[in-house]
Design a protein around this motif. Structure first.
Motif, PDB file in Angstrom:
ATOM      1  N   UNK A 149     -49.467 -12.719 -24.609  1.00 55.70           N
ATOM      2  CA  UNK A 149     -50.111 -13.870 -23.989  1.00 55.70           C
ATOM      3  C   UNK A 149     -49.077 -14.808 -23.390  1.00 55.70           C
ATOM      4  N   UNK A 150     -49.492 -15.474 -22.348  1.00 53.29           N
ATOM      5  CA  UNK A 150     -48.542 -16.303 -21.634  1.00 53.29           C
ATOM      6  C   UNK A 150     -48.477 -17.728 -22.131  1.00 53.29           C
ATOM      7  N   UNK A 151     -49.010 -17.986 -23.309  1.00 50.81           N
ATOM      8  CA  UNK A 151     -49.129 -19.368 -23.743  1.00 50.81           C
ATOM      9  C   UNK A 151     -47.976 -19.802 -24.647  1.00 50.81           C
ATOM     10  N   UNK A 152     -46.864 -19.111 -24.565  1.00 49.86           N
ATOM     11  CA  UNK A 152     -45.736 -19.464 -25.415  1.00 49.86           C
ATOM     12  C   UNK A 152     -44.551 -19.923 -24.595  1.00 49.86           C
ATOM     13  N   UNK A 153     -43.651 -20.593 -25.261  1.00 47.66           N
ATOM     14  CA  UNK A 153     -42.401 -20.970 -24.632  1.00 47.66           C
ATOM     15  C   UNK A 153     -41.395 -19.861 -24.863  1.00 47.66           C
ATOM     16  N   UNK A 154     -40.949 -19.298 -23.782  1.00 52.88           N
ATOM     17  CA  UNK A 154     -40.085 -18.130 -23.884  1.00 52.88           C
ATOM     18  C   UNK A 154     -38.871 -18.306 -22.982  1.00 52.88           C
ATOM     19  N   UNK A 155     -37.730 -17.949 -23.515  1.00 55.59           N
ATOM     20  CA  UNK A 155     -36.529 -17.866 -22.689  1.00 55.59           C
ATOM     21  C   UNK A 155     -36.023 -16.438 -22.776  1.00 55.59           C
ATOM     22  N   UNK A 156     -36.210 -15.705 -21.720  1.00 47.15           N
ATOM     23  CA  UNK A 156     -35.739 -14.327 -21.711  1.00 47.15           C
ATOM     24  C   UNK A 156     -34.629 -14.151 -20.691  1.00 47.15           C
ATOM     25  N   UNK A 157     -33.942 -13.052 -20.790  1.00 41.70           N
ATOM     26  CA  UNK A 157     -33.026 -12.671 -19.721  1.00 41.70           C
ATOM     27  C   UNK A 157     -33.483 -11.314 -19.228  1.00 41.70           C
ATOM     28  N   UNK A 158     -32.909 -10.901 -18.131  1.00 40.19           N
ATOM     29  CA  UNK A 158     -33.496  -9.782 -17.420  1.00 40.19           C
ATOM     30  C   UNK A 158     -32.941  -8.446 -17.907  1.00 40.19           C
ATOM     31  N   UNK A 159     -33.505  -7.960 -19.008  1.00 39.22           N
ATOM     32  CA  UNK A 159     -33.070  -6.668 -19.537  1.00 39.22           C
ATOM     33  C   UNK A 159     -33.311  -5.549 -18.532  1.00 39.22           C
ATOM     34  N   UNK A 160     -34.480  -5.566 -17.946  1.00 40.05           N
ATOM     35  CA  UNK A 160     -34.812  -4.542 -16.954  1.00 40.05           C
ATOM     36  C   UNK A 160     -33.840  -4.601 -15.773  1.00 40.05           C
ATOM     37  N   UNK A 161     -33.728  -5.780 -15.196  1.00 42.30           N
ATOM     38  CA  UNK A 161     -32.905  -5.939 -14.002  1.00 42.30           C
ATOM     39  C   UNK A 161     -31.446  -5.606 -14.240  1.00 42.30           C
ATOM     40  N   UNK A 162     -30.939  -6.007 -15.383  1.00 41.36           N
ATOM     41  CA  UNK A 162     -29.538  -5.726 -15.690  1.00 41.36           C
ATOM     42  C   UNK A 162     -29.276  -4.241 -15.762  1.00 41.36           C
ATOM     43  N   UNK A 163     -30.157  -3.540 -16.460  1.00 43.19           N
ATOM     44  CA  UNK A 163     -29.992  -2.090 -16.579  1.00 43.19           C
ATOM     45  C   UNK A 163     -30.172  -1.423 -15.224  1.00 43.19           C
ATOM     46  N   UNK A 164     -31.116  -1.943 -14.470  1.00 45.46           N
ATOM     47  CA  UNK A 164     -31.347  -1.409 -13.130  1.00 45.46           C
ATOM     48  C   UNK A 164     -30.086  -1.542 -12.278  1.00 45.46           C
TER      49      UNK A 164
END
Lengths: 344, 344
Positions: A149-164
């Motif tokens: 669900x999109x109702x949380x505060x999240x700080x992510x980094x781009x695991x997909x993009x980095x590997x790509x």
DNA sequence: CTGTTAGCGCCTTCAT
DNA sequence: ATGAAGGCGCTAACAG
């Protein structure tokens, strides 16, 4: 026992309320009394009992951190950022580890809830399962965690993009037989990295990578073992190796060095996370730099916004990552500060 | 608000005292009521407020940890041991860093005092200065800290002996021109290591080592820089290098590799701490292994003894260290598990 | 501006 | 065996 507000009040010849008012600067107080209170505080070395404060529903002055482990450079970089930000905001850090285990995670969250003002959670193993998260969804900041669900505060980094990007770099350098040592299956960040790898391969027409995929872990040991068995397998041997993370890559480097396989001549190697030990491997390690210390600091900042009733609308942030080319993929760069040639 | 003991009492149809008694198993309670209370607790998901408990002078269920930094392998190994032991004793870990600064140290200790049941302190920069330590000397366990008075609980490892042994090993291998890159001057552990180095040298008739001593730090950067300037200095160049710690040695390795100096052929290199990255450097790093995770676990254990009013007599423990020979000093050993040939 | 009063959640006498 | 009452240290609401 300890020194209480009453001791201060007595010594200053005022009531406890006045002491409280002086200390919390909540109402104007006569200048003479204010001074006497301050003197008494100083003299007695008084400081308010945090337990009593938080019993009144006030802040506890502590924030919780729940993460899978503490003993890896990736996490200690994170902790460094958290610690610095916490300290400069006069907050204590209460730390607990989940070992990627759902039950431990739940227990840690539950036990922490009452003794902190908010919690920073890193739980890549949650896998979108928001049910695990306590109902008091406010005052929670997730890091490197994928919630459905999109109702949380999240700080992510781009695991997909980095590997790509890092896979693409290898492809652009002419590699086609690119193997991957995968991270823990239950960790979503590891799976994102696998997705990134596959997507890059697919862009070059390599749709079935199953023959290139080897199960690993986020450890040197796993990287070492996976690489050894990869070397013993039937030819053709891959010419490049994308690893779950830097530790895993360090194990791979060691296996290759021991087997006399030239790096990057016969096998290029790439890691993920960009931990600083990667500069000191032989050869130095190409990786995807994730600024975990900055992410830690940002997480504290965001949590404080939530606590201070500032901006309460859930926010999903994505921190950019950068491919750092070093010697292990054939872009040898001499000099100490080098290796920071950054792409993406 | 949150669920309180009153909610449980109401639901179970008993008084709050009874609930308390059931939960703390403090008096016998009618079996029927006991069950109803337990059911209510279960159903409501109640857990007592730690703030209220500690207000009554009970345990807070947390222990404090004060250390110089969190972001280095040496410390995160320590944290791993602390975390594991804390978790298995249902304790929270509250962490604070001093950055080797006396004022930060004092502030951290002071602020922690009221919110934890005891504190584990690593402060090699204290330098025997027991005045910095709060009067409530009980419930404190010091690690890698040198206090002047013997009335504290201390768990140290043998900084002097480790440095002595590793230097002696180099001397026995035929080296005579052995340089040292020293750690931070204010850190007592670093000074003990220097003492150990000097003592070993003196045993071989080398009494004045001043020409061999180079100021460094516990960082890769410092090791790198010190080694570079050492290489640029006038001959004769030393044939071996004892480093303040493993990070420092990793920087040295890098400087030597870049300068094309053969390791260990032209220069042998030894570190200190025995962090696991030392296995992955090129060449792998001879070091003095300090079992920081075990020390962390032991510190928690000892602290619990103090808290539980067990053995209150101050105790000074010294954990043995072991020289681990690897390739950087010329004792190349192939294989992954090797390098653990241990002496001393 | 300041002192008195009440109560946060819990545990522990003190009665019953 | 159990309930009622008091208080841990602190602050907020209420009088003055």
């Amino acid at each position: 026992m300890s020194i209480t507000i009453r001791d201060v009040a007595r010594r200053a010849g005022v009531s406890t309320s006045t002491v409280s008012r002086v200390l919390n600067d909540t109402c104007p107080v006569d200048e003479g009394k204010r001074r006497r209170v301050l003197d008494a505080v100083e003299h007695l070395g008084y400081s308010p009992d945090p337990a009593a404060r938080s019993l009144l529903g006030k802040r506890t002055g502590a924030i919780g951190v729940v993460l899978p482990f503490v003993g890896a450079e990736f996490f200690s970089d994170f902790l460094t950022g958290l610690d610095e930000a916490a300290q400069s905001n006069n907050l204590f850090l209460i730390i607990s580890t989940s070992h990627r285990d759902a039950e431990e995670f739940r227990a840690a969250m539950h036990a922490m809830e009452k003794r902190v003002d908010g919690i920073i959670v890193m739980a890549p193993e949650l896998n979108g399962n928001a049910r695990m998260v306590p109902r008091s969804g406010r005052r929670l900041v997730f890091v490197n965690t994928y919630l459905r669900e999109g109702s949380y505060n999240v700080i992510n980094f781009d695991n997909f993009g980095g590997a790509f990007e890092i896979t693409k770099h290898l492809l652009e350098s002419g590699h086609r037989d690119i193997a991957i040592i995968k991270g823990p299956a239950e960790a979503r960040d590891a799976r994102e990295r696998i997705r990134g790898y596959r997507a890059a391969m697919a862009e070059y027409g390599i749709d079935d990578t199953s023959g290139f995929e080897h199960q690993g872990e986020y450890t040197q040991e796993a990287g070492y073992l996976a690489t050894r068995s990869l070397l013993m397998a039937d030819p053709p041997r891959p010419t490049a190796l994308v690893c779950a993370n830097d530790y895993c890559a360090m194990g791979a480097l060691r296996a290759l060095n021991e087997a006399g396989v030239a790096i990057p001549g016969e096998m290029a190697v790439a890691g993920f996370d960009g931990i600083s030990s990667g500069q000191y491997t032989q050869p130095s390690l190409t990786s995807v730099k994730v600024p975990m210390d900055a992410i830690g600091a940002r997480a504290v900042e965001r949590l404080l916004e939530l606590i201070d009733d500032g901006d309460q609308t859930p926010r999903q942030e994505v921190v950019p990552v950068a491919v750092v080319l070093r010697a292990s993929t054939g872009t040898a760069i001499p000099g100490p500060r080098a290796g920071s040639r950054v792409r993406a």
